[in-house]
Design a protein around this motif. Structure first.
Motif, PDB file in Angstrom:
ATOM      1  N   PHE A 107      -6.517  -2.964  -4.774  1.00 58.50           N
ATOM      2  CA  PHE A 107      -6.505  -4.422  -4.629  1.00 58.50           C
ATOM      3  C   PHE A 107      -5.393  -5.080  -5.452  1.00 58.50           C
ATOM      4  O   PHE A 107      -4.751  -6.019  -4.983  1.00 58.50           O
ATOM      5  N   CYS A 108      -5.171  -4.602  -6.666  1.00 57.07           N
ATOM      6  CA  CYS A 108      -4.139  -5.219  -7.498  1.00 57.07           C
ATOM      7  C   CYS A 108      -2.738  -4.925  -6.976  1.00 57.07           C
ATOM      8  O   CYS A 108      -1.829  -5.746  -7.125  1.00 57.07           O
ATOM      9  N   SER A 109      -2.530  -3.755  -6.362  1.00 56.84           N
ATOM     10  CA  SER A 109      -1.226  -3.468  -5.771  1.00 56.84           C
ATOM     11  C   SER A 109      -0.961  -4.385  -4.576  1.00 56.84           C
ATOM     12  O   SER A 109       0.166  -4.875  -4.398  1.00 56.84           O
ATOM     13  N   VAL A 204       6.706   1.942   2.416  1.00 62.04           N
ATOM     14  CA  VAL A 204       7.966   1.757   1.684  1.00 62.04           C
ATOM     15  C   VAL A 204       7.726   1.506   0.197  1.00 62.04           C
ATOM     16  O   VAL A 204       8.245   2.235  -0.653  1.00 62.04           O
ATOM     17  N   CYS A 205       6.938   0.482  -0.105  1.00 57.93           N
ATOM     18  CA  CYS A 205       6.801   0.052  -1.503  1.00 57.93           C
ATOM     19  C   CYS A 205       5.839   0.927  -2.306  1.00 57.93           C
ATOM     20  O   CYS A 205       6.139   1.295  -3.448  1.00 57.93           O
ATOM     21  N   LEU A 206       4.698   1.251  -1.725  1.00 53.69           N
ATOM     22  CA  LEU A 206       3.707   2.004  -2.485  1.00 53.69           C
ATOM     23  C   LEU A 206       4.180   3.411  -2.862  1.00 53.69           C
ATOM     24  O   LEU A 206       3.930   3.848  -3.993  1.00 53.69           O
ATOM     25  N   PRO A 207       4.863   4.153  -1.976  1.00 51.42           N
ATOM     26  CA  PRO A 207       5.314   5.489  -2.395  1.00 51.42           C
ATOM     27  C   PRO A 207       6.303   5.486  -3.551  1.00 51.42           C
ATOM     28  O   PRO A 207       6.343   6.447  -4.326  1.00 51.42           O
ATOM     29  N   ILE A 208       7.115   4.426  -3.686  1.00 55.96           N
ATOM     30  CA  ILE A 208       8.100   4.403  -4.773  1.00 55.96           C
ATOM     31  C   ILE A 208       7.556   3.706  -6.025  1.00 55.96           C
ATOM     32  O   ILE A 208       8.282   3.567  -7.014  1.00 55.96           O
ATOM     33  N   SER A 209       6.302   3.265  -5.954  1.00 53.70           N
ATOM     34  CA  SER A 209       5.706   2.589  -7.114  1.00 53.70           C
ATOM     35  C   SER A 209       4.782   3.513  -7.884  1.00 53.70           C
ATOM     36  O   SER A 209       3.792   3.061  -8.471  1.00 53.70           O
TER      37      SER A 209
END
Length: 293
Positions: A107-109, A204-209
């Motif tokens: 949820f926070c992501s 895109v964003c979650l894998p690099i975070s």
């Protein structure tokens, strides 16, 4: 005459370099001394608790400041494990901390992604509320949360401990800071390819975070494992308590069993030490990448 100036300049350069090298070495030594002192400040109570847990109650009462009096044994650990429901406390803390990590990261992501990359009315107001939540003490939320979860009939359940940790302003701030650092052309290229915002977030964003995810997961696990006041109010049954709440019930003012209490405490914070030792690189990388202070 013309050859003197270069000679003087060459003679002064090594001296300046030597002064800079000495200053750097002195600074490094000072940092090492400070880190050693802080490490000892943290390590001394841990070592003292470990030594006390290996002694007998009689020797502790007779000579409390002598760590070698009476010999060492693991009797306190076996006694604490056999007479107290430490297994249930471990299981409760592990389940609650794991669920809190999963829901908080999810949820926070998404909240940090929306605040960092999406344009919607009231975004600045929401971000201001998140920042204000960083300054709000947890104790101020105990009474309204208790009334709320009592009306929902969730007292005494795992959800009463998991759900409050999901709305973590510091976790939203960490993800927001990380997602803002993602290059804009990467997001624009995904949008030109026809990707939806959900696709951009998930693919895109979650894998690099990963650094931000690791930081939030570790901090959430530690804070959930160490929580005391809220689990004390919510959980009433002995076997449903967490490790910190269960350890507090072992202290009897009339008859304190020092060795058993210390042995239970050592067993309680060993998982946190293991988590930190295993994931310390991820913590440092996440803090450095997201800019968390």
């Amino acid at each position: 005459m013309t050859t003197l100036a270069p000679v003087r300049g060459r003679a002064q350069a090594p001296a300046a370099t030597a002064d800079g090298g000495n200053g750097a070495k002195l600074f490094n030594r000072l940092c090492v001394v400070c880190l050693t002192l802080f490490a000892l400040i943290w390590l001394v109570p841990f070592v003292w608790a470990l030594i006390t847990s290996l002694r007998s109650d009689g020797s502790i009462t007779e000579k409390p400041t002598s760590p070698f009096a009476g010999g060492w044994s693991f009797h306190a650990y076996s006694y604490a494990w056999d007479n107290y429901p430490l297994g249930y406390w471990y299981l409760n803390s592990l389940v609650i901390a794991t669920l809190a990590v999963l829901f908080t990261v999810a949820f926070c992501s998404m909240a940090g992604f929306a605040l960092a990359l999406l344009q919607f009315p009231g975004r600045n107001v929401v971000m201001a509320l998140v920042v204000a939540g960083l300054m709000l003490p947890t104790e101020a939320l105990v009474l309204p949360q208790f009334v709320e979860y009592r009306s929902l009939h969730l007292l005494g359940t795992y959800w009463a401990l998991v759900l409050p940790s999901v709305a973590a302003p510091v976790s939203v701030f960490v993800f927001h800071a990380f997602f803002r650092g993602i290059p804009t052309p990467l997001i624009e290229a995904a949008r030109l390819d026809g990707a939806s915002w959900w696709r951009i977030y998930w693919s895109v964003c979650l894998p690099i975070s990963r650094p931000a995810v690791a930081t939030v997961a570790i901090l959430t696990f530690i804070s959930s494992w160490n929580a005391f006041l809220w689990p004390l109010l919510v959980l009433s049954q002995t076997k449903s308590q967490t490790v910190p709440v269960g350890l507090s019930s072992l202290v009897n003012p009339s008859n304190i069993q020092y060795a058993e209490v210390m042995a239970s405490s050592v067993l309680g914070f060993l998982p946190l030490i293991a988590v930190f030792l295993v994931f310390q690189r991820q913590i440092v990388q996440g803090v450095a990448t997201t800019g968390l202070k």
